[in-house]
Design an enzyme around this catalytic site. Structure first.
Site, short mmCIF file in Angstrom:
data_model
loop_
_atom_site.label_atom_id
_atom_site.label_comp_id
_atom_site.label_asym_id
_atom_site.label_seq_id
_atom_site.Cartn_x
_atom_site.Cartn_y
_atom_site.Cartn_z
N HIS A 31 0.76 -0.85 -0.37
CA HIS A 31 0.09 0.01 -0.28
C HIS A 31 0.59 1.54 -0.04
O HIS A 31 2.30 0.90 0.11
CB HIS A 31 -1.08 -0.10 1.25
CG HIS A 31 -0.96 0.01 2.27
ND1 HIS A 31 0.13 -1.15 3.30
CD2 HIS A 31 -0.63 1.04 3.62
CE1 HIS A 31 0.77 -0.30 4.41
NE2 HIS A 31 0.43 -0.04 4.79
N HIS A 50 1.18 3.89 2.16
CA HIS A 50 2.13 4.57 3.68
C HIS A 50 3.55 5.03 2.80
O HIS A 50 4.53 3.74 2.78
CB HIS A 50 1.65 3.92 4.57
CG HIS A 50 0.23 4.09 5.27
ND1 HIS A 50 -0.50 3.78 5.58
CD2 HIS A 50 -0.71 5.20 4.47
CE1 HIS A 50 -1.78 4.11 5.71
NE2 HIS A 50 -2.05 4.47 4.64
N ASP A 71 5.57 4.87 4.88
CA ASP A 71 6.45 3.54 6.09
C ASP A 71 6.56 2.78 4.83
O ASP A 71 7.27 1.13 5.54
CB ASP A 71 6.17 3.63 7.05
CG ASP A 71 5.07 2.83 7.75
OD1 ASP A 71 3.50 3.38 6.73
OD2 ASP A 71 4.75 1.97 8.15
N HIS A 72 6.27 2.25 3.92
CA HIS A 72 6.59 0.79 3.10
C HIS A 72 6.52 0.98 1.34
O HIS A 72 6.88 0.10 1.02
CB HIS A 72 4.12 -0.13 3.01
CG HIS A 72 4.09 0.16 4.52
ND1 HIS A 72 4.69 -1.28 4.69
CD2 HIS A 72 3.29 0.71 5.55
CE1 HIS A 72 3.19 -1.47 5.67
NE2 HIS A 72 3.41 -0.30 6.83
N HIS A 78 -7.38 -1.16 5.47
CA HIS A 78 -6.83 -0.37 6.04
C HIS A 78 -6.63 0.97 5.06
O HIS A 78 -6.61 1.85 5.61
CB HIS A 78 -5.59 -0.78 6.64
CG HIS A 78 -3.64 0.04 6.45
ND1 HIS A 78 -4.19 0.84 7.94
CD2 HIS A 78 -3.20 0.33 6.10
CE1 HIS A 78 -2.42 1.14 8.07
NE2 HIS A 78 -2.32 1.61 7.30
N ASP A 95 -0.06 -3.97 6.14
CA ASP A 95 -0.57 -3.04 7.34
C ASP A 95 -1.98 -3.38 7.29
O ASP A 95 -3.28 -3.23 7.97
CB ASP A 95 -0.99 -2.23 7.48
CG ASP A 95 0.44 -0.96 7.11
OD1 ASP A 95 1.48 -2.22 8.05
OD2 ASP A 95 0.74 -0.46 7.98
N HIS A 114 4.64 -4.84 9.97
CA HIS A 114 5.05 -4.11 11.69
C HIS A 114 5.33 -5.63 12.67
O HIS A 114 4.89 -6.42 12.60
CB HIS A 114 4.49 -3.52 12.30
CG HIS A 114 4.20 -1.77 11.35
ND1 HIS A 114 5.14 -1.19 11.92
CD2 HIS A 114 3.24 -1.84 10.04
CE1 HIS A 114 4.78 -0.25 10.40
NE2 HIS A 114 3.96 -0.89 9.48
FE FE Z 1 2.49 0.31 7.98
ZN ZN Z 2 0.47 1.70 6.39
#
Ligand code: FE
Ligand code: ZN
Length: 253
Positions: A54, A56, A58-59, A112, A131, A169
């Site tokens: 996805h 985001h 942090d990905h 999400h 996530d 995570h």
């Molecule tokens: Fe994340």
């Molecule tokens: Zn995420």
């Protein structure tokens, strides 16, 4: 084919999949470039693909630098093509995508985010859940409805029980405390928590989990369990209502 688990940022995991003979490699959800570059160089790998579950940060945070450095291609969900940086390959729901490393199956699992996908690689028995499904938990609902997230988790239940779950995570210990706060008599959960504590004590990831473990221990996959419904004060057999209540409780846990 081998999988390397790479810690990124505070509690993210990125995964490098590579063929030890050809040294061709793909990375899933590179949160940041540096830890990935270190592993690529250390193992003499040739990075061919980036896959994102996805959009985001942090990905996808490592997409641009990795693509520039290794001239690799970025693959992500077609409907997120405007928010996945540097995307080259538009993946579709239920698509089987074959590249020179592996064949994978893409499933759209919104909740999400609206464009979240999971990536299943049968050859290595691995499901990358981003996530959406965590070990002993599930992602927060940012862009979808409770029903969407519930349906997405239900789709994941259909993979073979021995499938290894690689999520985005390291949230497992906190998740385990939440599961235990409700499902306190679940012996399989108690057993899994002992393993988790052991891994953490030895500075090892709690990932991968297995779908079997998650079905037995992850309370978000056990919303059809009448005992759990009763513990939450839900009087009719209503898994979506149970899921909604659990998600709200977890948001404030
Ligand atoms: Fe994340
Ligand atoms: Zn995420």
């Amino acid at each position: 084919m081998k999988i390397l688990i790479i810690k990124c940022l505070n509690d993210n995991y990125s995964y490098i999949i590579f063929n030890p003979k050809t040294l061709l490699a793909a990375v899933i959800d590179p949160s940041e470039a540096n830890p990935i570059i270190n592993e690529i160089e250390k193992n003499n790998l040739k990075l061919k693909y980036i896959l994102n579950t996805h959009h985001h940060y942090d990905h996808v945070g490592g997409n641009s630098r990795l693509k520039e450095k290794y001239k690799c291609k970025v693959a992500g969900f077609e409907k997120d093509k405007d928010r996945i940086p540097e995307i080259d390959i538009n993946l579709k729901d239920e698509q089987k995508w074959k590249n020179e490393l592996f064949e994978c199956e893409i499933l759209h699992i919104p909740g999400h985010t609206s464009g979240h996908i999971c990536i299943y690689i049968k050859e290595i028995n691995a499901l990358f859940t981003g996530d959406t499904l965590f070990s002993l938990g599930c992602g927060r609902i940012f862009e979808g409805s409770y029903a969407e997230m519930f349906n997405s988790l239900n789709k994941l239940k259909n993979f073979p029980k021995n499938t290894e779950i690689y999520c985005g995570h390291e949230y497992t210990e906190n998740n385990s405390n939440f599961c235990l706060s409700i499902d306190s008599k679940n012996l399989k959960l108690i057993n899994k928590i002992n393993q988790i504590k052991n891994n953490i004590k030895n500075n090892k990831p709690t990932i991968p989990s297995t779908l079997k473990d998650e079905l037995e221990c992850n309370i978000f996959l056990r919303t059809d369990n009448l005992e759990i419904q009763k513990l939450l004060g839900i009087n009719s057999d209503d898994p979506i209502k149970t899921f909604t209540k659990l998600r709200d409780l977890k948001d404030n846990f």
